[in-house]
Design a protein around this motif. Structure first.
Motif, mmCIF file in Angstrom:
data_model
loop_
_atom_site.group_PDB
_atom_site.id
_atom_site.type_symbol
_atom_site.label_atom_id
_atom_site.label_comp_id
_atom_site.label_asym_id
_atom_site.label_seq_id
_atom_site.Cartn_x
_atom_site.Cartn_y
_atom_site.Cartn_z
ATOM 1 N N GLY A 14 71.288 25.027 59.534
ATOM 2 C CA GLY A 14 70.705 23.696 59.349
ATOM 3 C C GLY A 14 71.736 22.579 59.466
ATOM 4 N N ALA A 15 72.933 22.796 58.867
ATOM 5 C CA ALA A 15 73.943 21.731 58.888
ATOM 6 C C ALA A 15 74.424 21.486 60.316
ATOM 7 C CB ALA A 15 75.114 22.103 57.984
ATOM 8 N N SER A 18 71.697 19.616 62.269
ATOM 9 C CA SER A 18 71.685 18.198 61.919
ATOM 10 C C SER A 18 72.913 17.489 62.491
ATOM 11 C CB SER A 18 71.560 18.000 60.412
ATOM 12 O OG SER A 18 72.773 18.238 59.791
ATOM 13 N N HIS A 134 75.924 18.887 52.625
ATOM 14 C CA HIS A 134 74.564 19.344 52.922
ATOM 15 C C HIS A 134 74.000 20.279 51.857
ATOM 16 C CE1 HIS A 134 74.267 17.845 57.126
ATOM 17 N NE2 HIS A 134 75.571 18.003 57.121
ATOM 18 N N ASP A 135 74.826 20.696 50.902
ATOM 19 C CA ASP A 135 74.350 21.687 49.923
ATOM 20 C C ASP A 135 74.772 21.297 48.512
ATOM 21 O OD1 ASP A 135 72.985 24.058 51.232
ATOM 22 O OD2 ASP A 135 74.734 23.794 52.528
ATOM 23 N N ASN A 160 72.591 14.672 52.111
ATOM 24 C CA ASN A 160 71.356 14.734 52.891
ATOM 25 C C ASN A 160 70.088 14.452 52.086
ATOM 26 O OD1 ASN A 160 71.646 17.085 51.494
ATOM 27 N ND2 ASN A 160 71.308 18.459 53.228
ATOM 28 N N ASN A 182 68.668 13.416 57.380
ATOM 29 C CA ASN A 182 68.966 13.912 58.725
ATOM 30 C C ASN A 182 67.981 13.339 59.740
ATOM 31 O OD1 ASN A 182 71.051 15.721 57.934
ATOM 32 N ND2 ASN A 182 69.482 17.063 57.100
ATOM 33 N N TRP A 223 67.934 33.329 50.331
ATOM 34 C CA TRP A 223 67.192 32.363 49.516
ATOM 35 C C TRP A 223 66.132 31.600 50.321
ATOM 36 C CZ3 TRP A 223 67.777 26.948 50.252
ATOM 37 C CH2 TRP A 223 68.792 26.577 51.121
ATOM 38 N N GLU A 304 65.752 23.424 47.887
ATOM 39 C CA GLU A 304 66.283 23.238 49.243
ATOM 40 C C GLU A 304 66.939 21.855 49.291
ATOM 41 O OE1 GLU A 304 65.406 25.395 52.243
ATOM 42 O OE2 GLU A 304 67.083 24.186 52.920
ATOM 43 N N PRO A 305 68.211 21.765 49.685
ATOM 44 C CA PRO A 305 68.873 20.447 49.706
ATOM 45 C C PRO A 305 68.152 19.433 50.593
ATOM 46 C CG PRO A 305 70.493 22.201 49.903
ATOM 47 C CD PRO A 305 69.149 22.859 49.982
ATOM 48 N N PHE A 306 67.698 19.868 51.776
ATOM 49 C CA PHE A 306 66.930 18.990 52.664
ATOM 50 C C PHE A 306 65.791 19.819 53.276
ATOM 51 C CE2 PHE A 306 65.954 17.129 56.817
ATOM 52 C CZ PHE A 306 65.762 15.795 56.492
ATOM 53 N N GLY A 307 66.117 20.658 54.252
ATOM 54 C CA GLY A 307 65.083 21.509 54.859
ATOM 55 C C GLY A 307 64.720 21.038 56.254
ATOM 56 N N MET A 308 65.618 21.332 57.218
ATOM 57 C CA MET A 308 65.383 20.870 58.590
ATOM 58 C C MET A 308 64.026 21.346 59.120
ATOM 59 S SD MET A 308 67.729 18.890 59.675
ATOM 60 C CE MET A 308 67.720 18.791 61.457
HETATM 61 C C1 GLC Z 1 72.031 22.853 54.698
HETATM 62 C C2 GLC Z 1 70.955 22.827 53.621
HETATM 63 C C3 GLC Z 1 69.588 22.562 54.214
HETATM 64 C C4 GLC Z 1 69.615 21.340 55.116
HETATM 65 C C5 GLC Z 1 70.744 21.424 56.127
HETATM 66 C C6 GLC Z 1 70.884 20.138 56.925
HETATM 67 O O1 GLC Z 1 71.878 23.956 55.520
HETATM 68 O O2 GLC Z 1 70.945 24.058 52.905
HETATM 69 O O3 GLC Z 1 68.636 22.352 53.199
HETATM 70 O O4 GLC Z 1 68.389 21.196 55.787
HETATM 71 O O5 GLC Z 1 71.965 21.672 55.484
HETATM 72 O O6 GLC Z 1 71.177 19.045 56.092
#
Ligand code: GLC
Length: 419
Positions: A14-15, A18, A134-135, A160, A182, A223, A304-308
């Motif tokens: 995901g990171a 983004s 991102h986490d 994020n 993102n 997870w 979930e920190p963000f969740g692309m």
């Molecule tokens: C990390 C986070 C995820 C997020 C991604 C982009 O992978 O775990 O939640 O979507 O970064 O920011």
């Protein structure tokens, strides 16, 4: 303006997805800027960044540094591997500082815990450093300590989501930090475009025409809730024409923290899912995969920190079911542009799948609202604007947005893959 991005891995998590969008956003807003990316390992990210016109250098981590991090630490073997990794990290920081001297960036932007530290150690005094977090930091005891210790070498952080901001602020309150959501490629992740035959990709017989397709898209990190998704599918009665798909694969090198395909297949057969679940493996075109679904499920068992995938599913105009915690909760309005379920609760997830499967009007309404919200929140222009503001701030306001540096030539002796 010359920006140097540092990212530890070359595979697309995901990171990294983004980061590619972030680079594309900067390039479309400031085409004159000179962007550099140093990676700790080779991989598809290098190709994607090069295709955008970014100068990519792969400066490989030694194996001991590659494994460094809280998830890689296992006692008692850590007693032996930690000093080894620390020496490896110091040597890497020295190599990195030599590269930085050659590239001479105006700003360093790090995208991943290891690079936050290495960038802090390697950074020349006059070059501002931005950590893009991102986490959740507090989940990682070792990293929390090390980041705190290095905080004075960082000019500011981008996070994020507001949820990750709160986590960071509770650890390092004095560090200037701001939330920037993102971006998603809204042209690629759009309701219109190519689709794929998920049944063929998963090696399944074609499904009945009225079958509703629900998919979990993403890496195989444990997870991410693959087991919860399988359990939810097993709760559905066989009369409901629903087929599930697991789209993705184990992309990381560390095996302990991710599912292996055989494990998930075994679990699916223990649950008696048979042909009601398909495993497509990793697909590069996740937009086409999402368009081929009726419902996109997100099932992370931890906040979930963000969740692309949530943002991407919404941008594709799909009905998305979100595991409602952490930053993911900021991305949607329940019942309006997505549905929610409690993290780890397969019964609520199953209930929401059945609800959507039986109600086409609801799927269409959520999908339409989701696309509108994605256009509003996840566009490149918005991201670039917010990012340029941060860059202007950390460089002391002297380099305002639009500033173009005099061209300087750079050559990296022996830098693998330099362009
Ligand atoms: C990390 C986070 C995820 C997020 C991604 C982009 O992978 O775990 O939640 O979507 O970064 O920011």
């Amino acid at each position: 303006m010359r920006i140097l991005y540092l990212n530890p891995c070359g595979v697309m998590g995901g990171a990294e997805t983004s980061l590619v969008e972030l680079l594309a956003s900067i390039i479309s807003t400031e085409p004159e800027w000179d962007l550099w990316l140093v990676l700790g390992e080779n991989g598809p990210l290098a190709e994607k960044a090069r295709a955008l016109g970014v100068n990519v250098v792969v400066e490989r981590f030694s194996p001991s540094v590659g494994k460094l991090g809280d998830s890689g630490i296992r006692f008692p073997s850590a007693l032996w591997s930690l000093p080894n990794a620390a020496v490896g990290a110091l040597l890497y920081a020295l190599r990195l500082s030599r590269l930085i001297e050659l590239i001479r960036p105006d700003i360093i932007h790090t995208n991943g815990f290891k690079m936050h530290l290495l960038g802090a150690w390697a950074r020349p005094r006059q070059v501002p450093l931005v950590w893009h977090i991102h986490d959740y930091v507090r989940k990682r005891p070792l990293m929390s300590r090390l980041l705190r210790l290095s905080r004075k070498r960082c000019s500011g952080a981008i996070v994020n989501s507001k949820s990750v901001l709160a986590d960071l602020k509770s650890l390092i309150p004095e560090l200037p930090a701001t939330t920037i959501y993102n971006a998603v490629d809204l042209e690629r992740f759009s309701p219109q475009g190519p689709t794929v035959d998920l049944d063929t990709l998963a090696g399944l017989a074609p499904a009945h025409a009225k079958t509703i397709r629900v998919g979990l898209v993403g890496t195989f990190a444990r997870w991410k809730g693959h087991e919860v998704f399988l359990e939810a599918l097993a709760l559905l009665t066989a009369e409901v024409a629903i087929r599930g798909y697991i789209i993705g694969g184990p992309v990381y090198r560390t095996s302990g923290s991710q599912w292996q395909l055989a494990e998930l297949q075994r679990r699916a057969s223990e649950l008696g899912l048979g042909g009601r679940i398909g495993f497509t493996g990793f697909l590069d075109d996740t937009a086409a995969a999402m368009r081929s679904l009726d419902i996109v499920a997100h099932a992370s068992t931890e906040p979930e920190p963000f969740g692309m995938v949530i943002a991407e599913g919404m941008a594709c105009g799909k009905a998305v079911i979100v595991s409602d915690a952490g930053g993911a909760s900021e991305l949607f309005r329940g019942q309006e542009d997505a549905l929610a379920h409690v993290p780890g609760d397969s019964q609520v997830l199953a209930w929401q799948i059945v609800r959507l499967a039986g109600d086409e009007a609801l799927r269409v309404r959520l999908g339409t609202n989701a696309r509108n919200r994605a256009v509003e929140l996840y566009g490149r222009t918005r991201l670039a604007k917010e990012l340029l503001r941060v860059y202007a701030q950390v460089s002391g306001g002297q380099k305002s947005p639009g500033f173009a540096a005099e061209p300087r030539s750079v050559s990296i002796p022996g830098g693998e893959g330099a362009k």
